[in-house]
Design a protein around this motif. Structure first.
Motif, PDB file in Angstrom:
ATOM      1  N   VAL A  75      28.169  -2.668 -13.890  1.00 30.12           N
ATOM      2  CA  VAL A  75      29.055  -1.879 -14.736  1.00 30.12           C
ATOM      3  C   VAL A  75      28.275  -0.795 -15.467  1.00 30.12           C
ATOM      4  O   VAL A  75      28.720   0.357 -15.579  1.00 30.12           O
ATOM      5  N   THR A  76      27.083  -1.137 -15.939  1.00 30.11           N
ATOM      6  CA  THR A  76      26.243  -0.144 -16.603  1.00 30.11           C
ATOM      7  C   THR A  76      25.889   0.993 -15.646  1.00 30.11           C
ATOM      8  O   THR A  76      25.898   2.174 -16.023  1.00 30.11           O
ATOM      9  N   GLN A  77      25.607   0.653 -14.388  1.00 31.54           N
ATOM     10  CA  GLN A  77      25.264   1.688 -13.406  1.00 31.54           C
ATOM     11  C   GLN A  77      26.472   2.566 -13.085  1.00 31.54           C
ATOM     12  O   GLN A  77      26.338   3.793 -12.924  1.00 31.54           O
ATOM     13  N   LEU A  78      27.654   1.965 -12.998  1.00 31.01           N
ATOM     14  CA  LEU A  78      28.866   2.768 -12.778  1.00 31.01           C
ATOM     15  C   LEU A  78      29.108   3.725 -13.941  1.00 31.01           C
ATOM     16  O   LEU A  78      29.467   4.893 -13.742  1.00 31.01           O
ATOM     17  N   ILE A  79      28.915   3.231 -15.156  1.00 32.18           N
ATOM     18  CA  ILE A  79      29.106   4.084 -16.332  1.00 32.18           C
ATOM     19  C   ILE A  79      28.094   5.224 -16.324  1.00 32.18           C
ATOM     20  O   ILE A  79      28.421   6.379 -16.641  1.00 32.18           O
ATOM     21  N   ARG A  80      26.850   4.939 -15.937  1.00 29.66           N
ATOM     22  CA  ARG A  80      25.833   5.996 -15.869  1.00 29.66           C
ATOM     23  C   ARG A  80      26.214   7.050 -14.828  1.00 29.66           C
ATOM     24  O   ARG A  80      26.073   8.250 -15.066  1.00 29.66           O
ATOM     25  N   LEU A  81      26.715   6.595 -13.677  1.00 27.79           N
ATOM     26  CA  LEU A  81      27.141   7.553 -12.650  1.00 27.79           C
ATOM     27  C   LEU A  81      28.309   8.402 -13.149  1.00 27.79           C
ATOM     28  O   LEU A  81      28.382   9.603 -12.871  1.00 27.79           O
ATOM     29  N   ALA A  82      29.226   7.776 -13.898  1.00 21.49           N
ATOM     30  CA  ALA A  82      30.377   8.519 -14.413  1.00 21.49           C
ATOM     31  C   ALA A  82      29.959   9.510 -15.491  1.00 21.49           C
ATOM     32  O   ALA A  82      30.536  10.595 -15.597  1.00 21.49           O
ATOM     33  N   GLN A  83      28.973   9.145 -16.296  1.00 20.70           N
ATOM     34  CA  GLN A  83      28.537  10.025 -17.376  1.00 20.70           C
ATOM     35  C   GLN A  83      27.643  11.161 -16.892  1.00 20.70           C
ATOM     36  O   GLN A  83      27.738  12.290 -17.379  1.00 20.70           O
ATOM     37  N   LEU A  84      26.779  10.869 -15.921  1.00 21.94           N
ATOM     38  CA  LEU A  84      25.751  11.818 -15.529  1.00 21.94           C
ATOM     39  C   LEU A  84      25.898  12.351 -14.114  1.00 21.94           C
ATOM     40  O   LEU A  84      25.222  13.309 -13.742  1.00 21.94           O
ATOM     41  N   GLY A  85      26.746  11.744 -13.316  1.00 22.03           N
ATOM     42  CA  GLY A  85      26.781  12.087 -11.900  1.00 22.03           C
ATOM     43  C   GLY A  85      27.351  13.451 -11.586  1.00 22.03           C
ATOM     44  O   GLY A  85      26.986  14.055 -10.582  1.00 22.03           O
ATOM     45  N   ARG A  86      28.230  13.970 -12.428  1.00 18.59           N
ATOM     46  CA  ARG A  86      28.891  15.234 -12.108  1.00 18.59           C
ATOM     47  C   ARG A  86      27.898  16.361 -11.885  1.00 18.59           C
ATOM     48  O   ARG A  86      27.983  17.109 -10.904  1.00 18.59           O
ATOM     49  N   ALA A  87      26.927  16.498 -12.770  1.00 17.72           N
ATOM     50  CA  ALA A  87      25.955  17.581 -12.634  1.00 17.72           C
ATOM     51  C   ALA A  87      25.081  17.397 -11.399  1.00 17.72           C
ATOM     52  O   ALA A  87      24.578  18.363 -10.837  1.00 17.72           O
ATOM     53  N   ALA A  88      24.905  16.154 -10.958  1.00 21.33           N
ATOM     54  CA  ALA A  88      24.105  15.876  -9.765  1.00 21.33           C
ATOM     55  C   ALA A  88      24.935  15.916  -8.493  1.00 21.33           C
ATOM     56  O   ALA A  88      24.419  15.637  -7.411  1.00 21.33           O
ATOM     57  N   GLY A  89      26.219  16.257  -8.606  1.00 22.80           N
ATOM     58  CA  GLY A  89      27.071  16.331  -7.419  1.00 22.80           C
ATOM     59  C   GLY A  89      27.534  14.982  -6.926  1.00 22.80           C
ATOM     60  O   GLY A  89      27.819  14.826  -5.741  1.00 22.80           O
ATOM     61  N   ILE A  90      27.646  13.991  -7.816  1.00 21.98           N
ATOM     62  CA  ILE A  90      28.119  12.656  -7.458  1.00 21.98           C
ATOM     63  C   ILE A  90      29.437  12.426  -8.180  1.00 21.98           C
ATOM     64  O   ILE A  90      29.507  12.530  -9.412  1.00 21.98           O
ATOM     65  N   TYR A  91      30.478  12.104  -7.423  1.00 17.30           N
ATOM     66  CA  TYR A  91      31.828  11.984  -7.967  1.00 17.30           C
ATOM     67  C   TYR A  91      32.373  10.593  -7.670  1.00 17.30           C
ATOM     68  O   TYR A  91      32.112  10.018  -6.618  1.00 17.30           O
TER      69      TYR A  91
END
Length: 458
Positions: A314-330
């Motif tokens: 869950v922590t990793q999903l939250i990190r992807l949701a918070q930071l992934g947009r700028a890295a091109g991860i949706y």
């Protein structure tokens, strides 16, 4: 006797014509609108426009110059002035008309009278859109376009844009990952959530993007698309290995962005960027779209060990949701239900998911979790979706707007065929190589059988 015979001769064809019109309206509403409904509604609008606007309170007192001109040229009564009407533009589903508002009026005044206008002009619905200050567009829909969905011929296109459904105002609902990077999609069994997911995968399969899936139903939803997937996890154990790999990929992309920011001082400002879209095309990493089906399975725990693994995922999903947009991860997070009782991190994850799509759900709490924080009035609309209309959903975003949408039918076989035909677009991502699913080889006689087999990962 002669009069009776004449009456029967005339009434027979009229009854047949009326019956044919009623049948066409029920079975083929688009054809009925184009042939009968459109002329009738246009005539009603033109003949009653002024009186209807006055009855709806959408008129204003005329200017002094107008009053003097009327009194000087005629003795008729000076009546209130309605908004200036533009040209009526017919469409295959209704009418469009622009109104220039009078001084002192606002678009909300027209929107508040939409239901009255619908009944006055005999159409299915009226929607109001603001085009620019002082100008609104009335979109009159002649029939229920969500009963039998037919997507418009001209659809928006572009990288990370997928026309996935039809809105109730007959415009396409486009899932644009550049605008709304992450989304939560909820729906009970047989609600149409899987159909929505199929359209997303099939639409993205033709684009130069990487598709990654987490399907904790042993892969039954996403495995048919294996030929186009760059990675697939089919249970929580595999998801626990895949998510750290995505985190590493995200951090690598941030290092690339930072390296670009740290170039020589004489670099032009336009070459300094904070996300991958500012990088030169030759250096830009491929976008990644992560589909998480049955997200609740990642939250469920049975032992203390499972709880530690859950918290980490869950922590990793939250990190992807918070930071992934700028890295091109949706992220596209899907599930049958979603609530705070799933455990720690559920509410925090939801807060990062900008887009919301809620199909029919089994409990009001799930509808509130999906829409209650962005558009409380949409919760009732989501709870009112009937089981007889699979694919019908309520879509909203954090701007507060919402609308009803419905996904057209797309068979699983057709979606899988699109993915097989697009297998050559699977990008090379070394960080995810070991998670690539096995894709069977096409028979030699099948056209386009140039898809190479992949090795199994388990």
């Amino acid at each position: 006797m002669t009069d009776l015979t004449t009456l029967l001769e005339v009434s027979g064809p009229l009854a047949a014509l009326g019956g044919g019109a009623a049948y066409t309206r029920a079975k083929y509403p688009a054809a009925y609108w184009s042939t009968i409904g459109l002329p009738i509604s246009t005539t009603r609008l033109l003949s009653s426009y002024g009186s209807v606007m006055e009855a709806c309170g959408l008129t204003v007192a005329p200017s002094r110059l107008r009053v003097l001109a009327v009194k000087a040229t005629t003795r008729r009564e000076v009546r209130p002035v309605p908004p200036r009407r533009g040209i009526i533009r017919p469409t295959t589903t209704g009418l469009r008309i622009r109104l220039r508002l009078a001084p002192g009026q606002e678009p909300a005044d027209v929107a508040a009278s939409a239901e009255r206008l619908r009944h006055a002009w005999g159409v299915h619905a009226v929607y109001v859109t603001t085009l620019k200050p002082g100008v609104v567009e009335l979109r009159l829909v002649g029939y229920d376009v969500l009963r039998r969905v037919r997507m418009p011929r001209k659809l928006p296109s572009g990288l990370l844009k997928v026309p996935v459904a039809l809105r109730e105002d007959a415009t396409p609902f486009v899932r644009d990952y550049r605008t709304v990077p992450h989304q939560l999609t909820l729906g009970a069994t047989l609600s149409g959530k899987s159909m929505y997911l199929r359209h997303l995968v099939a639409g993205l399969a033709r684009q130069p993007v990487a598709l990654v899936g987490i399907d904790c139903k042993r892969g039954v939803e996403l495995s048919p698309f294996a030929a186009r997937l760059s990675a697939l996890a089919t249970d929580p154990d595999q998801a626990a290995d895949l998510l750290p790999a995505l985190i590493d990929e995200m951090e690598t992309r941030y290092d690339l962005i930072k390296a670009r920011q740290g170039i020589a001082p004489n670099t032009p400002d336009e070459e300094i960027t904070s996300d991958i879209w500012g990088l030169p095309e030759r250096e830009r990493p491929v976008p990644i779209v992560l589909f998480v089906d049955e997200v609740a399975e990642l939250f469920l725990v049975a032992t203390r060990k499972d709880e530690d693994r859950r918290d980490e995922m869950v922590t990793q999903l939250i990190r992807l949701a918070q930071l992934g947009r700028a890295a091109g991860i949706y992220l596209e997070v899907c599930g049958q239900r979603f609530g705070a009782e799933l455990g720690k991190g559920a509410t925090m994850l939801r807060a990062q998911l900008t887009g919301r799509v809620c199909h029919r759900v089994n409990d009001e709490a799930s509808a509130k979790m999906a829409l209650g924080d962005i558009a409380p009035e949409a919760v009732g609309a989501a709870c009112a979706i009937a089981p007889e209309r699979p694919g019908l959903a309520v879509a909203g975003d954090t701007s507060g707007g919402w609308s009803r949408i419905r996904t057209p039918y797309l068979s699983l076989g057709d979606a899988a065929e699109i993915c097989r035909d697009s297998a050559h677009l699977v990008p090379d991502l070394p960080a995810l190589k070991r998670f690539q699913p096995y894709a069977p080889v096409r028979p030699a006689a099948t056209p386009g059988a140039n898809v190479q087999p992949r090795t199994a990962t388990n």
